[in-house]
Design a protein around this motif. Structure first.
Motif, PDB file in Angstrom:
ATOM      1  N   ASP A  25       0.830  -1.207   0.000  1.00 37.73           N
ATOM      2  CA  ASP A  25       0.000   0.000   0.000  1.00 37.73           C
ATOM      3  C   ASP A  25       0.865   1.258   0.000  1.00 37.73           C
ATOM      4  O   ASP A  25       0.607   2.211  -0.740  1.00 37.73           O
ATOM      5  N   ALA A  75       1.243   4.169  -2.906  1.00 30.62           N
ATOM      6  CA  ALA A  75       0.967   5.557  -2.538  1.00 30.62           C
ATOM      7  C   ALA A  75       2.120   6.486  -2.903  1.00 30.62           C
ATOM      8  O   ALA A  75       1.891   7.633  -3.323  1.00 30.62           O
ATOM      9  N   TYR A 115      -3.173   5.839  -7.226  1.00 30.39           N
ATOM     10  CA  TYR A 115      -3.379   5.180  -5.928  1.00 30.39           C
ATOM     11  C   TYR A 115      -4.839   4.800  -5.689  1.00 30.39           C
ATOM     12  O   TYR A 115      -5.148   3.664  -5.332  1.00 30.39           O
TER      13      TYR A 115
END
Length: 322
Positions: free
Chosen positions: A121, A125, A132
């Protein structure tokens, strides 16, 4: 199911940390305190994330899941140990031991997978910020968590079914405060070659695989941060990863340290003491790491506290209303 064809074993003895009764009250108080801090700290993270709309993002969705797993992870071992100290008994039945081992495997592997998912994640990002929201959509986030659960449960069922095939001697003392897979395999009287092969192969795949993914993600993150010209933007990008990187380092370093030291020294009590680091201490420290190093969490905690204070007088006025 019987533990084996040639044994009537019904229970194990968990030796714990100390034979001296004078230290048992100290150990009880210490572990009760750590357990309560772990449960309340992680519950607070879950409450804050679920109640604050600012934290309804993939990063904090995974954090809430990690907090839930940490509560379950610690709850599989510490309450039984506290009960044994309080009752001055070291006995754990065969069925309870297998059950504890099963859930311990589920939540330990879940911890590893969630840390890897959180690293992915952060990679998306920072390295692909414009994509994203498209990549980390709610469906993918739910799917990643679901796959982590399924993989953990299947691995645990495989290891548990293989342990159920083993036979044990009539009196088995486990030099630990929990029923760990490695300990049970070492104490079996029957042939354990296949169990050892499956255990070490699973360790390489289920722990080594996510670790490689985490290292790859952070290598790409570091490369992206180095390419940022502004020092302020660099700090902001790194600060979003600092908490997670601290938790990953703490979990993997303590876990690897335990197994490497136990393989080198074969000291049972030192291995049990070292295991406390990743089974109890790490889940206890996670809420502090995320709350102290994360501005979003600190802001949400302030808003949560303010909301609780505002609701307090309202409740009192309603109770006093005739």
């Amino acid at each position: 199911m019987e533990p084996g064809n040639d044994t009537q074993l019904l229970e194990f003895l968990l030796l714990g940390f100390s034979e001296g009764p004078e230290l048992q009250s100290l150990i009880f108080g210490l572990f009760l305190s750590m357990y309560l801090i772990t449960v309340f700290g992680n519950l607070l993270i879950i409450l804050v994330v679920s109640s604050d709309s600012h934290l309804h993002t993939p990063m904090y969705f995974f954090l809430a899941n990690l907090s839930f797993v940490d509560i379950c992870f610690t709850s599989t071992t510490v309450p039984k140990m506290l009960w044994n100290i309080q009752t001055q008994s070291k006995i754990i039945t065969y069925e309870d031991c297998i059950t504890q081992m099963n859930f311990f495997l589920i939540f330990s592997v879940l911890d590893i997978y969630l840390l890897a998912v959180m690293a992915y994640d952060r990679f998306v990002a920072i390295c692909h910020p414009l994509q994203y929201t498209v990549i980390m959509n709610p469906r993918l986030c739910g799917l990643l968590v679901l796959v982590s659960w399924i993989t953990s449960v299947l691995h645990s069922l495989l290891q548990t079914s293989m342990v159920l095939r083993l036979s044990f001697c009539t009196e088995v003392e486990i030099p630990h405060f929990l029923c760990e897979l490695n300990q049970l395999i070492q104490l079996a009287c029957s042939d354990t070659f296949l169990n050892n092969v499956v255990m070490y192969l699973a360790a390489v795949l289920l722990a080594g695989g996510p670790l490689v993914g985490i290292l790859y993600s952070y290598s790409k993150i570091v490369s992206s941060i180095r390419g940022i010209s502004s020092a302020q933007d660099k700090y902001k990008a790194f600060s979003t990863c600092a908490s997670h990187l601290s938790v990953v380092s703490l979990f993997y370093c303590t876990g690897l340290g335990v197994y490497l030291s136990s393989a080198a020294t074969q000291s049972s009590h030192s291995s049990a003491t070292a295991s406390v680091m990743y089974t109890v201490v790490t889940p206890m420290l996670n809420p502090f790491i995320y709350s102290l190093r994360n501005r979003d969490i600190k802001g949400a905690l302030r808003r949560f506290s303010a909301m609780a204070v505002r609701k307090g007088p309202v409740v009192l006025r309603l109770k006093n209303f005739p």
